[in-house]
Design a protein around this motif. Structure first.
Motif, PDB file in Angstrom:
ATOM      1  N   ILE A 139       0.843  -1.197   0.000  1.00  0.00           N
ATOM      2  CA  ILE A 139       0.000   0.000   0.000  1.00  0.00           C
ATOM      3  C   ILE A 139       0.872   1.237   0.000  1.00  0.00           C
ATOM      4  N   GLU A 140       0.313   2.330  -0.500  1.00  0.00           N
ATOM      5  CA  GLU A 140       0.956   3.642  -0.391  1.00  0.00           C
ATOM      6  C   GLU A 140      -0.009   4.572   0.341  1.00  0.00           C
ATOM      7  N   THR A 141       0.537   5.349   1.244  1.00  0.00           N
ATOM      8  CA  THR A 141      -0.285   6.219   2.092  1.00  0.00           C
ATOM      9  C   THR A 141       0.270   7.628   2.112  1.00  0.00           C
ATOM     10  N   VAL A 142      -0.607   8.579   2.432  1.00  0.00           N
ATOM     11  CA  VAL A 142      -0.220   9.989   2.544  1.00  0.00           C
ATOM     12  C   VAL A 142      -0.972  10.602   3.727  1.00  0.00           C
ATOM     13  N   PRO A 143      -0.547  11.775   4.200  1.00  0.00           N
ATOM     14  CA  PRO A 143      -1.339  12.471   5.224  1.00  0.00           C
ATOM     15  C   PRO A 143      -2.752  12.741   4.722  1.00  0.00           C
ATOM     16  N   GLU A 144      -3.722  12.791   5.639  1.00  0.00           N
ATOM     17  CA  GLU A 144      -5.121  12.952   5.237  1.00  0.00           C
ATOM     18  C   GLU A 144      -5.397  14.280   4.545  1.00  0.00           C
ATOM     19  N   THR A 145      -4.618  15.319   4.867  1.00  0.00           N
ATOM     20  CA  THR A 145      -4.754  16.621   4.204  1.00  0.00           C
ATOM     21  C   THR A 145      -3.385  17.045   3.686  1.00  0.00           C
ATOM     22  N   PRO A 146      -3.349  17.881   2.659  1.00  0.00           N
ATOM     23  CA  PRO A 146      -2.056  18.292   2.099  1.00  0.00           C
ATOM     24  C   PRO A 146      -1.148  18.989   3.105  1.00  0.00           C
ATOM     25  N   THR A 147      -1.733  19.765   4.021  1.00  0.00           N
ATOM     26  CA  THR A 147      -0.924  20.525   4.968  1.00  0.00           C
ATOM     27  C   THR A 147      -1.495  20.423   6.378  1.00  0.00           C
ATOM     28  N   TYR A 148      -0.651  20.683   7.348  1.00  0.00           N
ATOM     29  CA  TYR A 148      -1.042  20.698   8.753  1.00  0.00           C
ATOM     30  C   TYR A 148      -2.114  21.750   9.004  1.00  0.00           C
ATOM     31  N   ALA A 205      -2.512   5.454  10.651  1.00  0.00           N
ATOM     32  CA  ALA A 205      -3.858   5.306  10.094  1.00  0.00           C
ATOM     33  C   ALA A 205      -4.833   6.333  10.644  1.00  0.00           C
ATOM     34  N   GLU A 206      -4.530   6.900  11.817  1.00  0.00           N
ATOM     35  CA  GLU A 206      -5.412   7.903  12.410  1.00  0.00           C
ATOM     36  C   GLU A 206      -5.281   9.267  11.733  1.00  0.00           C
ATOM     37  N   PHE A 207      -4.160   9.491  11.046  1.00  0.00           N
ATOM     38  CA  PHE A 207      -3.912  10.794  10.427  1.00  0.00           C
ATOM     39  C   PHE A 207      -3.574  10.689   8.940  1.00  0.00           C
ATOM     40  N   GLY A 208      -3.647   9.487   8.399  1.00  0.00           N
ATOM     41  CA  GLY A 208      -3.305   9.303   6.999  1.00  0.00           C
ATOM     42  C   GLY A 208      -4.423   8.628   6.229  1.00  0.00           C
ATOM     43  N   LYS A 209      -4.149   8.330   4.973  1.00  0.00           N
ATOM     44  CA  LYS A 209      -5.113   7.612   4.140  1.00  0.00           C
ATOM     45  C   LYS A 209      -4.373   6.826   3.070  1.00  0.00           C
ATOM     46  N   ILE A 210      -5.036   5.804   2.559  1.00  0.00           N
ATOM     47  CA  ILE A 210      -4.475   4.951   1.520  1.00  0.00           C
ATOM     48  C   ILE A 210      -4.829   5.538   0.155  1.00  0.00           C
ATOM     49  N   ILE A 211      -3.829   5.644  -0.708  1.00  0.00           N
ATOM     50  CA  ILE A 211      -4.087   6.179  -2.049  1.00  0.00           C
ATOM     51  C   ILE A 211      -4.003   5.097  -3.122  1.00  0.00           C
ATOM     52  N   CYS A 212      -3.402   3.958  -2.793  1.00  0.00           N
ATOM     53  CA  CYS A 212      -3.448   2.827  -3.717  1.00  0.00           C
ATOM     54  C   CYS A 212      -3.040   1.539  -2.998  1.00  0.00           C
ATOM     55  N   ARG A 249      -7.822  18.246  15.719  1.00  0.00           N
ATOM     56  CA  ARG A 249      -6.902  17.279  15.126  1.00  0.00           C
ATOM     57  C   ARG A 249      -5.466  17.778  15.179  1.00  0.00           C
ATOM     58  N   GLN A 250      -5.259  19.068  15.097  1.00  0.00           N
ATOM     59  CA  GLN A 250      -3.910  19.603  15.268  1.00  0.00           C
ATOM     60  C   GLN A 250      -3.378  19.286  16.660  1.00  0.00           C
ATOM     61  N   ASP A 251      -4.239  19.458  17.662  1.00  0.00           N
ATOM     62  CA  ASP A 251      -3.840  19.170  19.043  1.00  0.00           C
ATOM     63  C   ASP A 251      -3.571  17.682  19.231  1.00  0.00           C
ATOM     64  N   LEU A 252      -4.427  16.846  18.647  1.00  0.00           N
ATOM     65  CA  LEU A 252      -4.236  15.403  18.749  1.00  0.00           C
ATOM     66  C   LEU A 252      -2.947  14.962  18.048  1.00  0.00           C
ATOM     67  N   TRP A 253      -2.643  15.598  16.923  1.00  0.00           N
ATOM     68  CA  TRP A 253      -1.408  15.286  16.207  1.00  0.00           C
ATOM     69  C   TRP A 253      -0.180  15.674  17.036  1.00  0.00           C
ATOM     70  N   GLU A 254      -0.260  16.818  17.668  1.00  0.00           N
ATOM     71  CA  GLU A 254       0.857  17.256  18.507  1.00  0.00           C
ATOM     72  C   GLU A 254       1.083  16.272  19.655  1.00  0.00           C
ATOM     73  N   GLN A 255      -0.017  15.802  20.269  1.00  0.00           N
ATOM     74  CA  GLN A 255       0.102  14.833  21.361  1.00  0.00           C
ATOM     75  C   GLN A 255       0.646  13.494  20.857  1.00  0.00           C
ATOM     76  N   LYS A 256       0.170  13.086  19.695  1.00  0.00           N
ATOM     77  CA  LYS A 256       0.568  11.788  19.134  1.00  0.00           C
ATOM     78  C   LYS A 256       2.066  11.728  18.860  1.00  0.00           C
ATOM     79  N   THR A 257       2.626  12.853  18.453  1.00  0.00           N
ATOM     80  CA  THR A 257       4.010  12.854  17.981  1.00  0.00           C
ATOM     81  C   THR A 257       5.000  13.513  18.940  1.00  0.00           C
TER      82      THR A 257
END
Length: 237
Positions: free
Chosen positions: A15-24, A60-67, A31-39
């Motif tokens: 699989i190939e994955t990318v962040p769910e949105t192009p930019t933070y 998987a909580e912040f990304g998506k599958i593109i193929c 979700r910005q706060d959750l991302w900061e806590q996650k990382t």
């Protein structure tokens, strides 16, 4: 034991994955706060959550599958074939089509899924994204209550470990060590986000994903001490 597995009963995938949105900045505040806590424990000192967001595709909580690219062996008369195809488009569509493939053609217990680092990444990522979209898990990804020997997953990285839990070996390194010819690659995993969001070149990513599926199959053959696939045996469908 590995040589007793019928190659036609194995579905190879990547699989190939990318962040769910192009930019933070396109994430909402929650979700910005959750991302900061996650990382917070993964980011090195001085690296902000925004700067680290380019890595969001691996979760998987912040990304998506593109193929999802898949490959399988097929014996056509005396000729061995390895057929490869790719599911792409919107993530929900990808996941539904992949689920249909598993349910329709790989539902029997004799069938196995195989990926490199699949047990740590590909298989759980697909399952989590299906849950996010409300898609019922196919039997091959529903591991609840299964004993370890009942899990229908093969992992070429795990096979190469031979019980060494400290060892991580990339697919590229393993292929090189095993003498598997590697086609010229114009991108690697770290470039997928930029190629997808900034260049909009999904076809380029699909080609990269397909090459990885073929390489996983080649590694599997080497682990069985069997002859490598030739270019003429690979069929793109």
């Amino acid at each position: 034991m590995l040589n007793k597995i019928n190659l036609e009963n194995v579905l190879f995938l990547d699989i190939e994955t990318v962040p769910e949105t192009p930019t933070y900045g396109e994430l909402d505040e929650v979700r910005q706060d959750l991302w900061e806590q996650k990382t917070q424990y993964r980011r090195t000192e001085g690296v902000t959550a925004e700067e680290y967001y380019e890595n969001a595709g691996i979760w998987a909580e912040f990304g998506k599958i593109i193929c999802i690219s898949v490959g399988y062996f097929h014996q056509k008369g005396s000729q061995r074939q390895f057929r490869v195809t790719t599911f792409h488009g919107e993530e929900e569509k990808i996941l539904k089509e992949f689920r249909q493939l598993l349910d329709t053609h790989y539902g029997h217990s004799k069938y196995l899924l195989c990926a490199h680092n699949g047990k740590e990444f590909d298989f759980p990522y697909i399952a989590r994204r299906m849950i996010v979209h409300g898609i019922p898990l196919p039997e091959k990804l529903n591991l609840f209550g299964k004993k370890p020997w009942e899990v229908p997953h093969l992992d070429t990285m795990e096979l190469w470990k031979f019980g060494d839990f400290k060892n991580y070996t990339s697919l590229k390194l393993l292929a090189h060590v095993l003498g598997i010819p590697s086609p010229k690659e114009d991108i690697d995993g770290s470039m997928v986000r930029a190629v997808y969001y900034e260049e909009g070149d999904l076809d380029r990513i699909i080609e990269y994903c397909v090459r990885d599926v073929i390489t996983v199959a080649q590694v599997f053959l080497r682990l069985r001490n069997e002859e490598q696939l030739s270019e003429g045996e690979i069929v793109y469908v």
